[in-house]
Design an enzyme around this catalytic site. Structure first.
Site, PDB file in Angstrom:
ATOM      1  CG  HIS A  34       3.980   7.561   3.178  1.00  0.00           C
ATOM      2  ND1 HIS A  34       4.562   8.680   3.049  1.00  0.00           N
ATOM      3  CD2 HIS A  34       2.673   7.629   2.559  1.00  0.00           C
ATOM      4  CE1 HIS A  34       3.887   9.405   1.998  1.00  0.00           C
ATOM      5  NE2 HIS A  34       2.935   8.827   1.710  1.00  0.00           N
ATOM      6  CB  CYS A  85      -0.999  -0.070   1.089  1.00  0.00           C
ATOM      7  SG  CYS A  85      -1.980   1.560   1.540  1.00  0.00           S
ATOM      8  CB  CYS A 119     -12.417   2.267  21.335  1.00  0.00           C
ATOM      9  SG  CYS A 119     -13.362   3.614  21.255  1.00  0.00           S
ATOM     10  CG  HIS A 147      -3.229  -2.845   5.319  1.00  0.00           C
ATOM     11  ND1 HIS A 147      -1.986  -1.982   5.357  1.00  0.00           N
ATOM     12  CD2 HIS A 147      -3.896  -2.082   4.368  1.00  0.00           C
ATOM     13  CE1 HIS A 147      -2.041  -0.869   4.549  1.00  0.00           C
ATOM     14  NE2 HIS A 147      -3.303  -1.054   3.831  1.00  0.00           N
ATOM     15  CB  CYS A 159     -17.429   3.818  18.352  1.00  0.00           C
ATOM     16  SG  CYS A 159     -15.708   3.415  17.702  1.00  0.00           S
ATOM     17  CB  CYS A 191     -14.596   7.120  20.752  1.00  0.00           C
ATOM     18  SG  CYS A 191     -14.951   6.523  19.123  1.00  0.00           S
ATOM     19  CB  CYS A 207     -12.996   4.046  16.238  1.00  0.00           C
ATOM     20  SG  CYS A 207     -12.422   3.832  17.705  1.00  0.00           S
ATOM     21  CB  THR A 214      -0.425   3.464   4.351  1.00  0.00           C
ATOM     22  OG1 THR A 214      -1.176   4.196   3.859  1.00  0.00           O
ATOM     23  CG2 THR A 214       0.232   3.773   5.827  1.00  0.00           C
TER      24      THR A 214
END
Lengths: 345, 345
Positions: free
Chosen positions: B44, B39, B92, B62, B98, B95, B106, B41
Site C-alpha cells: 500500500h 507486507c 504510549c 517490519h 494502554c 492512553c 494503544c 501494508t
C-alpha cells in the site's frame, strides 16, 4: 364455556370473536390470560409487514401474564391457580443449534403467538415447559413485562456488562429503556441516545444520562464524558443507519457492541473500526430460561419500575384501537391489553 | 562504517542510499537485518496509498529477522550475536487502551517501519523491549515470517478456535494462508475460500479444503459439508463486499467472525444475521507479546511450512523491482528482501 379471542385479520384489522377454547392436550396447560403487552413485533404484524408468516386469522400476543386454569395429562409441575408467565419458544431439539445447547435460537424455532395462536385471548393453551411461576409480590400487570425484561436481561448478559462500565443504549423505545434499566442494575453507568423528546424525558426520569444526537455531537460528548476512552458496551436498539454509525464511533478500544435491533436492510458498517479498536459485536435474540428467572427477580424486586414503563391498559374489545393509538403516539411506551375479564384466584 | 538503506520516495519509487548508521541510543539495540518480508501494508505504501502518513523519505519494512550487533546503554537482556525478530510496536503507556492492558492497540501507537524508519536497510536501531530471541533451529529467512505468523496467531486466539471446529478463511493471500495454517494447528477443520487459482493450489498443497466462490455456491457447499450447521469460526481476510456477504451467510448459530481484513470503505453488512443467529464479530489487530512466542514456536516446530509461503528472495538493491513484481504477480505469496549482505555470526 365461551371466551373472547382477538384475531388479526390483515390490513390493521382485528376481529374479537367468541370461541369455545380447546381443553389442554397432553403436556399442555390452559392459562387465563390476565394481561398481554403489545410488542414491537406485534405492531409489525398489525402494519402488515409479516402477513406471509402470520396469515390473516391469527391470535397474536406473547408478552403475557396469567393464571393456570387447567392442565393436560402428564403435567405435574403446575396446577390450577398458579400465577405464571410464558417463555413463548418451542425448539425442535434436533437441529445443530439445539444439539449444541442453544435451543432459544433453534434453527426451526416456533414462536408462540406468531407461528401459533398467542395470548390476545381469554384462554391460552401452551406447552407446560414454557411456563415460569411468578412470586406473590409480583402483580399480574407488572408480570406482563417479564417477557421484554427477559429480552433485556439476555442482552445485558450477552454484553457481559460489569459494574462501573460505561454503557450506551442507542434507541430509547420500550426495549432500549428496559436494556438501560437492566444494564444499570448490573452496575453500568448508562447513557441513552434517543431523538424522541418524550422518550428522553422518560430516560431522565429513570436516572439515565441522555444524549439527543440531533442536538449535540454524540461522539464528542461521549469521548469527553469518558476521558477519551469511549463506551465499554454499546447496545444498538435503534435499527437505523445513524445508530449503526454511532455504535462503532462511540465504542472504546475492545468495546462490546450488542446487536439488539432487527435491521430489515443491510446498513453500511464501519468494519474498519472493528479491526482498529478490536471491537466485538455480539448478536442477541430472545432469551434463555435463566433470563426469565433474572427478569422475574428484577421486576419483583423493583429493579424495573414497571409503572413507569406501562403507559396504558386497554380492554381486549378495544385491541384494534390500542394498536392504532400505539402506532401513532410518540408518548406511548408499553400498552397492555387486559384479556380475561375476570382472572381466577 | 557505511551501510545501505532503501528509502521510499513516493510514486512507486525506492532509492537505495549509502548512509552511516547512528549508534544505538540508551535502551536501544542495533540489528544487522538479515531478511525483511514485503507486507501488504508495504505494498500500500509503494502504491502511494499512505503518503500522508509515510512521507517521501522513509525506510519501511517490519517483517524482519536479524542479529544484534550493538546495544545502547541500559540494555542488559541482549548482546551482540543474539538472533532476534522485532515486534514493531511502541505504545504510549498512558492512553485508556494502554492503561487497561491493551497496549498493542494503544490509542497513540507508533508502528516501527511506518511511523519511524524500518527494516529495509542493513542496520536497524529499535527499542530493546521490541525484541524476541529466536531458537537456533530457526533459520533467519524463515524467521522473517514470524511477524505475519504472529498476526495469524493473534487472529486465531481472538477467534478462540477449538479442536474439531469448522473454520472458514475468506481470502487466501499471505495472511489468510497463515491464519488457515494457525487455525489448522489449533485443531480446526479449515476451508479456504479464494478466487485466485494459484492461491487455491497453495491452499490445497497445504492440506486445506478449498472453495472457489466463482465456481460453486459457497454457502450451499458449506452447509452440505457441515450438516446444515455452518462454520464455527469465520476469518474475513478478503477485504471485499463478497467476503462480507459470505461471512454472515456461512457462520453457524453462535458462530464467531474474526475481522482481520482492513476495509477501506464501509461495506453493507447483513446485521440481521447477527441478531438471528447470535453471531459474534471480533476485531483483531497486530499482536501481543504472547502471540510472538506462539509464532516463534509454530515456525520453529514446522507447524508453518515456511518454505511454501516464501516464494522469492531479492537483494536490497533490487527492492523496487521486487515491489513491482509482487504487485503484478498473482503467483507470488511472500517475497523477502535480503538486507545486510553479510549477517554477522
Amino acid at each position: 364455556m365461551k371466551v373472547k379471542a382477538a384475531y388479526y385479520k390483515g390490513n390493521k384489522h382485528f376481529s374479537v370473536e367468541t370461541i369455545t377454547p380447546n381443553a389442554p392436550e397432553a403436556g399442555e396447560v390452559q392459562i387465563a390470560v390476565a394481561y398481554c403487552g403489545i410488542c414491537g413485533t406485534d405492531l409489525h404484524v398489525y402494519l402488515g409487514h409479516m402477513d406471509a408468516r402470520i396469515g390473516n386469522h391469527r391470535v397474536i400476543g406473547h408478552e403475557m401474564s396469567g393464571t393456570v386454569v387447567a392442565v393436560g395429562s402428564g403435567v405435574s409441575d403446575y396446577s390450577a391457580g398458579d400465577r405464571v408467565v410464558v417463555r413463548p419458544l418451542v425448539a425442535c431439539g434436533k437441529c445443530p443449534a439445539c444439539l449444541r445447547g442453544h435451543a432459544h435460537v433453534c434453527q426451526n424455532l416456533t414462536f408462540l403467538g406468531l407461528d401459533t395462536d398467542g395470548a390476545f385471548q381469554e384462554r391460552w393453551n401452551v406447552p407446560a415447559h414454557t411456563l415460569h411461576k411468578i412470586p406473590d409480590n409480583l402483580s399480574l400487570d407488572e408480570a406482563a413485562l417479564i417477557e421484554p425484561v427477559a429480552v433485556a436481561c439476555h442482552d445485558v448478559k450477552r454484553g457481559n456488562v460489569q459494574a462501573g462500565e460505561d454503557v450506551l443504549v442507542i434507541g430509547g423505545g420500550p426495549i432500549g429503556m428496559l436494556v438501560a434499566l437492566a444494564a444499570k442494575n448490573a452496575g453500568g453507568k448508562v447513557t441513552v441516545s434517543e431523538i424522541n423528546p418524550s422518550r428522553l424525558a422518560v430516560a431522565e426520569k429513570l436516572g439515565m444520562k441522555t444524549i439527543n444526537p440531533k442536538e449535540t455531537d454524540a461522539v464528542e460528548t461521549i469521548m469527553a464524558d469518558t476521558n477519551n476512552k469511549g463506551m465499554d458496551v454499546v447496545f444498538e436498539v435503534s435499527g437505523t443507519q445513524p445508530g449503526i454509525d454511532l455504535m462503532t464511533a462511540a465504542a472504546s478500544v475492545r468495546g462490546r457492541i450488542v446487536m439488539v435491533a432487527i435491521h430489515a436492510t443491510k446498513p453500511e458498517v464501519d468494519v474498519f473500526q472493528f479491526f482498529w479498536k478490536e471491537l466485538e459485536m455480539i448478536g442477541a435474540r430472545v432469551y434463555e430460561p435463566a433470563d426469565y428467572d433474572d427478569a422475574i427477580a428484577l421486576v419483583a424486586d423493583g429493579g424495573i419500575p414497571a409503572k413507569e414503563i406501562i403507559t396504558g391498559v386497554e380492554a381486549l374489545a378495544n385491541i384494534e384501537h390500542a394498536f392504532s393509538d400505539l402506532s401513532g403516539n410518540p408518548q406511548a411506551m408499553k400498552i397492555l391489553i387486559q384479556c380475561a375479564e375476570e382472572t381466577p384466584a
